[in-house]
Motif scaffolding. Sequence first.
Motif, short mmCIF file in Angstrom:
data_model
loop_
_atom_site.label_atom_id
_atom_site.label_comp_id
_atom_site.label_asym_id
_atom_site.label_seq_id
_atom_site.Cartn_x
_atom_site.Cartn_y
_atom_site.Cartn_z
N GLY A 32 0.81 -1.21 0.00
CA GLY A 32 0.00 0.00 0.00
C GLY A 32 0.85 1.26 0.00
N ASP A 33 0.58 2.15 0.95
CA ASP A 33 1.27 3.45 1.01
C ASP A 33 2.42 3.47 2.02
N GLU A 34 2.97 2.31 2.35
CA GLU A 34 4.00 2.25 3.39
C GLU A 34 5.22 3.11 3.05
N LEU A 35 5.54 3.25 1.76
CA LEU A 35 6.73 4.02 1.38
C LEU A 35 6.44 5.49 1.12
N ARG A 36 5.20 5.90 1.20
CA ARG A 36 4.83 7.27 0.85
C ARG A 36 5.58 8.34 1.66
N PRO A 37 5.89 8.13 2.95
CA PRO A 37 6.55 9.20 3.71
C PRO A 37 7.99 9.49 3.28
N PHE A 38 8.59 8.64 2.48
CA PHE A 38 10.02 8.78 2.19
C PHE A 38 10.27 9.63 0.95
N ARG A 39 11.41 10.33 0.98
CA ARG A 39 11.77 11.24 -0.11
C ARG A 39 12.48 10.53 -1.26
N LYS A 40 13.19 9.45 -0.96
CA LYS A 40 13.97 8.76 -1.98
C LYS A 40 13.77 7.25 -1.87
N ALA A 41 14.05 6.57 -2.98
CA ALA A 41 14.00 5.11 -2.99
C ALA A 41 15.09 4.59 -3.91
N ALA A 42 15.79 3.56 -3.44
CA ALA A 42 16.81 2.89 -4.25
C ALA A 42 16.29 1.52 -4.64
N TYR A 43 16.49 1.16 -5.90
CA TYR A 43 15.99 -0.10 -6.45
C TYR A 43 17.18 -0.92 -6.93
N CYS A 44 17.23 -2.18 -6.53
CA CYS A 44 18.38 -3.03 -6.83
C CYS A 44 17.92 -4.32 -7.50
N SER A 45 18.43 -4.58 -8.70
CA SER A 45 18.21 -5.85 -9.38
C SER A 45 19.36 -6.79 -9.06
N ILE A 53 16.11 1.37 -15.64
CA ILE A 53 16.54 2.59 -16.31
C ILE A 53 16.55 3.71 -15.28
N GLU A 54 17.43 4.67 -15.47
CA GLU A 54 17.55 5.77 -14.53
C GLU A 54 16.33 6.69 -14.63
N GLN A 55 16.08 7.42 -13.57
CA GLN A 55 14.88 8.27 -13.52
C GLN A 55 14.91 9.33 -14.61
N GLY A 56 16.09 9.90 -14.89
CA GLY A 56 16.17 10.90 -15.94
C GLY A 56 15.84 10.34 -17.31
N THR A 57 16.32 9.13 -17.59
CA THR A 57 16.01 8.48 -18.87
C THR A 57 14.52 8.19 -18.97
N SER A 58 13.95 7.69 -17.87
CA SER A 58 12.52 7.40 -17.86
C SER A 58 11.71 8.68 -18.11
N LYS A 59 12.15 9.79 -17.52
CA LYS A 59 11.44 11.05 -17.72
C LYS A 59 11.50 11.49 -19.18
N ARG A 60 12.71 11.37 -19.79
CA ARG A 60 12.84 11.77 -21.20
C ARG A 60 11.97 10.91 -22.10
N LEU A 61 11.69 9.69 -21.66
CA LEU A 61 10.82 8.80 -22.44
C LEU A 61 9.38 8.85 -21.93
N GLY A 62 9.06 9.89 -21.19
CA GLY A 62 7.68 10.13 -20.78
C GLY A 62 7.15 9.18 -19.73
N LEU A 119 21.18 0.13 -18.91
CA LEU A 119 20.46 -0.39 -17.74
C LEU A 119 21.42 -0.54 -16.57
N LYS A 120 20.88 -0.46 -15.37
CA LYS A 120 21.72 -0.49 -14.18
C LYS A 120 21.19 -1.51 -13.18
N ASN A 121 22.13 -2.05 -12.41
CA ASN A 121 21.75 -2.95 -11.32
C ASN A 121 21.06 -2.19 -10.20
N CYS A 122 21.43 -0.92 -10.03
CA CYS A 122 20.90 -0.13 -8.92
C CYS A 122 20.65 1.30 -9.39
N VAL A 123 19.47 1.81 -9.10
CA VAL A 123 19.13 3.19 -9.42
C VAL A 123 18.50 3.83 -8.19
N THR A 124 18.63 5.14 -8.11
CA THR A 124 17.99 5.90 -7.04
C THR A 124 17.02 6.90 -7.65
#
Length: 356
Positions: A32-45, A53-62, A119-124
Amino acid sequence: MAPQPVELNLTIRPQRRFAIIDIAELIRQQVGDELRPFRKAAYCSFHTTAGYIEQGTSKRLGHSRKQIDPFIRAIQKIFPYNAGYFHDRMQLRDELSEGEKEREPVNADSHLTFIAAGLKNCVTYIHRPEEPVYFIELDGIYKHYVRSRHTAVMAYNRTEIVQRSRVEIPVYGSHAIDAFNLKDPRYGLFATLAERLRQSGIDKGCIDIRLAPEEKHVGMTVNEYETLLMRNDLPQALSDPLRYVLQRGKRLLRHPASIPGKMHAYAAYDSLRFYNELLDQVPVGRSIIDRIVSVLSTPAQRILRLKRHIRLLVSDSPGTGADRILQGTYQSPILVQHQPAAGGVRTLDITLRRFV
């Protein structure tokens, strides 16, 4: 009082070989919304043929599957499936048993696409709960085997720098294009990191490994350091990308038999045909195709989308391992150079950070 960092571990069962999976949606479904209070999140494959994909790349691709899908497919056209890669020649894979060779996927194209697409193993990400975070699966199914994928998510508010240091990695070798496994015990890097983590008292955090500013003609990725892949397939792709594409992907062109034997003498002719094919078949937009083809037509001047920085997550969760670094069985930080280093040494800046 600010909440303490939260760690989640998710399991994914892909439905097809290539898939774009919204991890943010899975998180909402599970907690649910357990992570909503946090400002950042790191994702690790934990995988070498599935990452973020990095957040900036995702943004450029809409932040859109409709844009990300053709972008990845454009890279896949550069590295077609089962196109004679050394990594896929099981008769050469002496490290595998006969049973393992049967189950080992033909997936050199997925490794090379992972690297080439950046692509990256870890993105923030700056945490925006309603914004998608895409996990790009490149090799989810092989024959009748369906992979079980694992990813970790750490939500936090800020970081504290615990330690900074600089290390030198010897990169002696006779090849202009070469790859070096930073996990190799001979470098002592991971033993050093484990000791520094033990002393630091970090429960959850990360290790940033960055090429020193003066380092040139070199990049990094996290992937599988398999000898045939890193010593044959990757160097061939980097030394002359256009020639490599035309040799591996002749079926992309309408008349393969008409490709001239001397690729460089007809580079403009070949790249123009390849460019037109991509524009016709991959509706991703001219600017992205221009960027891809510019890399192909300038051999060894750019290492596709290799990065100057990689990140490894650190956790105190059970099952992480003695060094507490989150990493998959086959993952290794890899340094790739396309010109020899001055003095045979590459310099890395290491930063340990605590999540708070």
